[in-house]
Design a protein around this motif. Structure first.
Motif, PDB file in Angstrom:
ATOM      1  N   ARG A 296       0.829  -1.220   0.000  1.00 46.95           N
ATOM      2  CA  ARG A 296       0.000   0.000   0.000  1.00 46.95           C
ATOM      3  C   ARG A 296       0.861   1.267   0.000  1.00 46.95           C
ATOM      4  N   GLU A 314      -6.088   8.976   0.357  1.00 46.75           N
ATOM      5  CA  GLU A 314      -6.969   7.882   0.805  1.00 46.75           C
ATOM      6  C   GLU A 314      -6.164   6.611   1.058  1.00 46.75           C
ATOM      7  N   GLU A 315      -5.242   6.344   0.170  1.00 47.51           N
ATOM      8  CA  GLU A 315      -4.463   5.103   0.303  1.00 47.51           C
ATOM      9  C   GLU A 315      -3.567   5.166   1.539  1.00 47.51           C
ATOM     10  N   ARG A 318      -5.611   4.563   4.572  1.00 50.42           N
ATOM     11  CA  ARG A 318      -5.950   3.138   4.730  1.00 50.42           C
ATOM     12  C   ARG A 318      -4.740   2.381   5.280  1.00 50.42           C
TER      13      ARG A 318
END
Lengths: 424, 470
Positions: A296, A314-315, A318
């Motif tokens: 990620r 967003e990544e 996360r």
């Protein structure tokens, strides 16, 4: 209460590390917090933690600690009994198992202590294989700790012993280890030689899984040398063999490297697809949160480099959630460094809070100098982008000092180039 | 709008028998023994005019997603349904064409249904899948083709840049009037409002319309900066004053001399730092951390907070004397929900802004998408709307913003729009479960606080959470 306030009451003691990890893992942020003006700068220190929730979770945390300690104590007693019964080889196996337990929890220095004791006993045995195992374990740990010379010395001894004992698996592992050390030092010719030597041995042993891993390592080497064609070919071979061997996690790692190759070639969509497929493979295997975080992070890098800042944000969020949920506190250092980089690209000077949080965590967790050097490097680049040359130079110099002390040559070249650019 | 495409050659067993309907490309993923559950689906999908492709394998599904080879993913969830749903929602978010998800599960708890809705899953079907349920779910997807475009109002030519004030609602007109009165003075201003209501935008407007417009506007976010660094950030530091003070650095007060210093989220400062701010405001001078020299600072101060400072004073978390120093004039900003048609104006403004940034030419929004925007709660107010529009502009491929361009969380809310729920009105239990979920989200999962808000005992709430599987 904020995590940073809660931490002020927690002494910096090694024994309290599980409590600190629990504090992080139960911390939360609500939707409102995310939309506040401070939301884009939210770090773990600014998340909320409830003392009542902490109290409710205490037993669970204590149980995890107790289980770990119990396993360690049991392995120690096992070793003691084997030693008393004259079975030193079994004693070494028990001690190395204790080391692996510590390593799995990221307690590398503690793991090193167990392996050092194991080595002491193994050195007195006629059968040298336990010594090869102990030396390889120490080599791996020193490599993770950024102590390249110690790592190389351990692997060299392991290789010499393994070859003398016709221990093919031990010799291959040592070759891979020596290659990995040379890779970190940027000694490309050495890396190639070690991996080729390992490759020959693995071919002789017809070990498909191991061949796959070595091709992956060769692919990684080619990637770092900027030879995308060779990298892709090695990665293709690695994937073929690893899929056949059913090693799903390693396939995920290969795809992660393939993503980096594609990214370096500017093939953004292909890189993203490789990372996404890597995540799918990682998900199919037994869940390895560390691997997921790694993929990620690379995906986030890809988004930043292609100017997709929303996706990157967003990544990274996360990734942060995965790391916090799985108590991978050490990975937050990388995650916040990347967040800082993103804010730098967006020209937001408040992004410095991420670097400060990364440095604070690195200090608390006694991270390896290489990790710290990477934070200082990115912090320097961030300051430079904001036109704060004096501060940029100070951080880059700090990174250079750390890298010169550890011998991380590949990284050092990058830092020197940045310093030269700053001077020019 | 559901995209209309031909079936991928060789990859599907598409039915050519339903040419009147737009062809959907359905990718069924039956990892973990779901293959049997999907056997009939192949046939029914063909009958409804959907192209069907099956893969039992997660990595190959990821490859098909990356190739943009499907419009809908039909997945069979296993034992860890929650985790799998979240993984898939993440996977399709990054995929080209933003395919939609339909999930099938053995036993769906109320909690799983609500979470699926929140993640934007089109439908959660029970296993074994019935023909009716599948047809309904696919029809819901096709229904989106009926969206009608509404031209967006022209952007206000004076409202340019990231910090433009946009809106004509009566609540905002009151703000403008107050702003016009206070801007020319030197008065300290306190701006209050929920997160994302535009406090910094108003602060910048005050600065730009005031006598200090030619000088710097310096903003500090007090909630973002770690407590131990905030003092040096505000007042500066001398080289070596503390670990990390690698150079001498002027603080924000100094940088703002002659201009405006905007202290955002001022309620998040410690009491000790509040005392230092008070001294700086009263005496108009500061000292750098680690320095002995007194530095005069002539700045206009504007502070903002999303908290109720009177409550904070009562709880002894905020100094009363500082409050009176800051709140010489107070401006209250309305929530987006209270601004009526400003939503459309703001949406148009952001579309215009992001059209330029991403080289798009979007000029309309569909009626359905606008309904979804109007229905949304907007806890992040204008900031959240801006984010939603930016994401929508990025994924939109034609000149109209549609529901399919909105983020999953909002698309999930489409189910609650009139006429959208095929099952009709919800049961009392569903309504209760939804409300409990909302309150829990509001309290960040704190059960005691949620029970207090709901007016029920903690044990009762715990029982209901278990019962509904929340």
């Amino acid at each position: 209460m904020k995590v940073e306030q809660a931490l002020e009451l927690l002494p910096d003691l090694e024994a309290l590390a599980p409590l600190r990890a629990l504090l992080f893992s139960i911390s939360r942020t609500d939707d409102r917090g995310m939309w506040a003006s401070a939301g884009p700068y939210l770090t773990v220190g600014k998340r909320d933690v409830s003392p009542a929730e902490l109290r409710r979770q205490l037993n669970r945390a204590v149980r995890v600690v107790t289980d770990h300690v119990q396993k360690l104590f049991t392995l120690y007693v096992d070793a003691l009994e084997h030693q008393e019964a004259g079975d030193s080889r079994a004693a070494v196996t028990a001690l190395l198992a204790a080391g692996r337990l510590e390593e799995r929890l990221g307690r590398l220095r503690q793991a090193e202590s167990w392996c050092a004791v194991a080595l002491g006993i193994a050195a007195g045995l006629q059968d040298r294989r336990p010594e090869v195992e102990a030396l390889s374990a120490l080599g791996r740990l020193c490599l993770s700790l950024g102590r390249y010379e110690d790592s190389a010395r351990n692997y060299q001894r392991a290789l010499a012993l393994a070859e003398a004992e016709f221990d093919q698996a031990g010799a291959i592992a040592a070759c891979l280890g020596l290659g990995a050390v040379a890779l970190e030092r940027g000694e490309w010719t050495g890396v190639q030689a070690w991996y080729n030597r390992g490759l020959r041995q693995a071919e002789a042993a017809s070990d498909g899984g191991m061949l796959g891993r070595i091709h992956h390592s060769l692919g990684e080497l080619a990637r770092r040398r900027g030879d995308a064609t060779a990298a892709s070919e090695h990665l293709r071979q690695a994937r073929e063999r690893l899929e056949a061997a059913g090693d799903e996690q390693e396939v995920a790692r290969v795809l992660n490297t393939q993503g980096q190759v594609d990214a370096a070639l500017g093939r953004g969509a292909a890189a993203t697809a490789a990372y996404r497929e890597g995540l799918a493979w990682a998900r199919r295997a037994e869940r390895d949160h560390g691997l997921e975080v790694t993929i990620r992070l690379n995906l986030s890098h890809q988004h930043i480099d292609s100017g997709q800042f929303l996706e990157a944000e967003e990544e990274i969020r996360r990734t942060e959630q995965v790391a916090i949920g799985a108590s991978l506190t050490g990975r937050l250092v990388q995650i916040y460094t990347l967040f800082g980089r993103l804010r730098g690209r967006q020209g937001e000077d408040t992004g410095f809070v991420f670097f400060e949080q990364a440095l604070e965590l690195a200090r608390q967790l006694q991270c390896a100098p290489l990790v710290l050097a990477q934070v200082f490097y990115e912090y320097g680049v961030f300051k430079e982008a904001l036109g704060q040359a004096e501060e940029a130079r100070a951080y880059l110099e700090r990174a250079r000092e750390l890298l010169e002390a550890t011998g991380g040559h590949a990284e050092l070249e990058r830092v020197k180039a940045e310093l030269e650019r700053l001077t020019a | 709008m559901t995209r209309s495409r031909g079936a991928a050659p060789g990859a599907t067993d598409a039915a050519d028998s339903a040419p009147r309907r737009p062809s959907l490309r359905l990718l069924a993923v039956g990892a973990g023994g779901g293959a049997a559950a999907l056997q009939s689906v192949r046939q029914w999908a063909a009958e409804t005019g959907a192209a069907f492709e099956y893969t039992p394998d997660l990595p190959s599904a990821a490859r098909r997603l990356a190739a943009g080879a499907c419009d809908v993913v039909l997945l069979v969830l296993g034992d860890r349904a929650d985790e799998e749903l979240a993984w898939w929602a993440d996977a399709v978010r990054g995929a080209p064409q933003s395919p939609r998800l339909i999930a099938c599960v053995q036993h769906a708890s109320m909690g799983l249904v609500l979470r699926a809705e929140k993640l934007g899953i089109v439908d959660l079907l029970s296993l074994p899948v019935s023909r009716d349920a599948l047809t309904r779910a696919l029809e819901r997807l096709r229904a989106a083709t009926g969206e009608t475009g509404i031209p967006l109002p022209a952007a206000d030519p004076t409202a340019t840049g990231q910090y433009a004030l946009v809106g004509q609602s009566s609540a905002m007109l009151e703000v403008y009037k107050l702003l016009a009165r206070v801007a020319p003075s030197a008065a300290t201003v306190l701006i209050q409002g929920e997160s994302g209501t535009g406090k910094e935008v108003v602060a910048r407007a005050i600065h730009q319309q005031g006598p200090r417009a030619g000088s710097a506007f310096v903003a500090v976010n007090c909630a973002a900066i770690p407590e131990n660094l905030l003092e040096s950030e505000l007042f500066g530091h001398e080289k070596g004053a503390f670990t990390g003070a690698v150079t001498r650095k002027p603080g924000r007060f100094e940088l703002a001399v002659g201009g405006t210093l905007f202290l955002d989220e001022v309620a998040d400062m410690s009491l000790a730092l509040q005392a230092k701010i008070l001294r700086a405001v009263q005496e108009r001078e500061i000292e750098r951390v680690g320095g002995g020299e007194t530095i005069p600072v002539d700045v206009r101060l504007i502070a903002a907070t999303n908290r109720n400072l009177r409550d904070a004073i009562a709880a002894q978390r905020f100094r009363e004397d500082l409050y009176y120093r800051l709140a010489v004039v107070t401006i209250e900003l309305p929530r987006l929900r209270e601004r009526g048609d400003d939503l459309l104006l703001l949406a148009a403004h952001f579309v215009h802004q992001f059209n330029q940034r991403y080289a798009k030419s979007i000029g309309a929004i569909s009626d359905r998408a606008l309904d979804v925007l109007r229905q949304h709660d907007w806890i992040g107010n204008v900031r959240e709307l801006r984010n939603v529009i930016e994401r929508a502009v990025i994924v939109a491929t034609d000149a109209t913003l549609r529901v399919e361009h909105l983020p999953e969380e909002l698309r999930g809310e489409e189910a609650a729009l009139p006429g959208a729920a095929p099952g009709g009105l919800m049961t009392l239990a569903e309504a209760e479960a939804r409300h409990i979920t909302r309150v829990l989200a509001h309290t960040s999962g704190q059960i005691s606080a949620a029970a207090e808000l709901l007016g029920i005992h903690r044990n009762t709430l715990t029982r209901k959470i278990r019962e509904y599987g929340l």
